[in-house]
Design a protein around this motif. Structure first.
Motif, short mmCIF file in Angstrom:
data_model
loop_
_atom_site.label_atom_id
_atom_site.label_comp_id
_atom_site.label_asym_id
_atom_site.label_seq_id
_atom_site.Cartn_x
_atom_site.Cartn_y
_atom_site.Cartn_z
N ALA A 1 -4.60 3.71 2.48
CA ALA A 1 -4.20 4.66 1.33
C ALA A 1 -2.89 4.28 1.02
O ALA A 1 -2.90 4.68 -0.21
N ALA A 2 -1.71 4.28 1.30
CA ALA A 2 -0.31 3.91 0.89
C ALA A 2 -1.07 3.31 -0.15
O ALA A 2 -0.13 2.74 -1.64
N ALA A 3 -1.28 1.72 0.07
CA ALA A 3 -2.17 0.51 -0.67
C ALA A 3 -2.23 0.75 -2.34
O ALA A 3 -2.44 0.59 -3.21
N TRP A 4 -3.76 1.55 -1.80
CA TRP A 4 -4.16 2.43 -2.95
C TRP A 4 -3.61 3.28 -3.88
O TRP A 4 -4.19 3.70 -4.59
N GLY A 5 -2.93 4.32 -2.90
CA GLY A 5 -1.76 5.01 -3.73
C GLY A 5 -1.01 3.96 -5.35
O GLY A 5 -0.71 4.01 -6.19
#
Length: 220
Positions: free
Chosen positions: A188-192
């Motif tokens: 999720a953080a990487a897609w952010g």
């Protein structure tokens, strides 16, 4: 063969997460303007083996989901408990395009998944592009992570399958494993980060990441 759960107890999934390049952009589908997410990863496997893992009804359940229907050009397929669609283009062993329908199909294709494979010095570079018309309220809440985390999980599953690991646990048991929960948080953080790199406002990205994380890793 080593069992997947046993491997998860020892495997550092951050390596798998870092092996994927992610991009967020705008694009088109036959129905009109669309949001686009792109994932690229290289696997240490021959292109024919990767193609077979992606297109064989016998192998797909080993790393993704049971599939029914017709996986040939023009055929309609359905993944158990997930999406279905139609095979629009198929160029073995290099490329295929399918519609990706989470509900009833519309009059024109509004969600397409394209997978491209390329030889990479004996390995195989896979590029997955999902182009879809996303309801504005869904995009505003989750951003690209709503589908991006799921595709990260699929590419991880493919990696474990190509490495010879067996999936004996249920999908719910796998999803509840601490390593997978941490993987989903990091995804999720990487897609952010990919969304912010594409021009999204940092405050919007933080809210999207929080909502996506709560969806994939619910508290309590």
């Amino acid at each position: 063969m080593k069992d997947l759960i046993e491997a998860l107890n020892a495997r550092d999934l951050s390596t798998d997460l870092d092996a994927v390049a992610r991009r967020v952009s705008d694009g088109e589908v036959p129905a009109g303007p669309a949001k686009v997410i792109t994932l690229t990863r290289t696997y240490r496997a021959a292109i024919d083996d990767v193609w077979d893992a992606l297109t064989s009804a016998e192998r797909l359940p080993r790393w993704f989901l049971p599939v029914s229907g017709d996986l040939t050009l023009g055929g309609r397929y359905a993944f158990e408990g997930n999406a279905g669609g139609v095979v629009r283009e198929c160029e073995p062993p290099r490329r295929f395009v399918v519609t990706w329908e989470m509900g009833p199909a519309g009059p024109r294709d509004s969600s397409l998944v394209e997978v491209r494979l390329a030889d990479d010095d004996g390995a195989t570079r896979l590029t997955l592009e999902h182009r879809a018309q996303v309801p504005p309220e869904m995009w505003d809440q989750f951003g690209p992570g709503a589908v991006g985390v799921g595709w990260d999980g699929a590419l991880l599953g493919l990696a474990t399958h190509l490495a010879g690991l067996t999936k004996s646990a249920t999908d719910d048991e796998i999803a509840a494993h601490p390593a997978i929960m941490e993987f989903n948080r990091a995804s999720a953080a990487a897609w952010g980060a990919a969304h912010e790199a594409a021009g999204a406002e940092p405050a919007t990205v933080r809210a999207n990441v929080a909502a996506t994380t709560d969806f994939y890793v619910p508290q309590g």
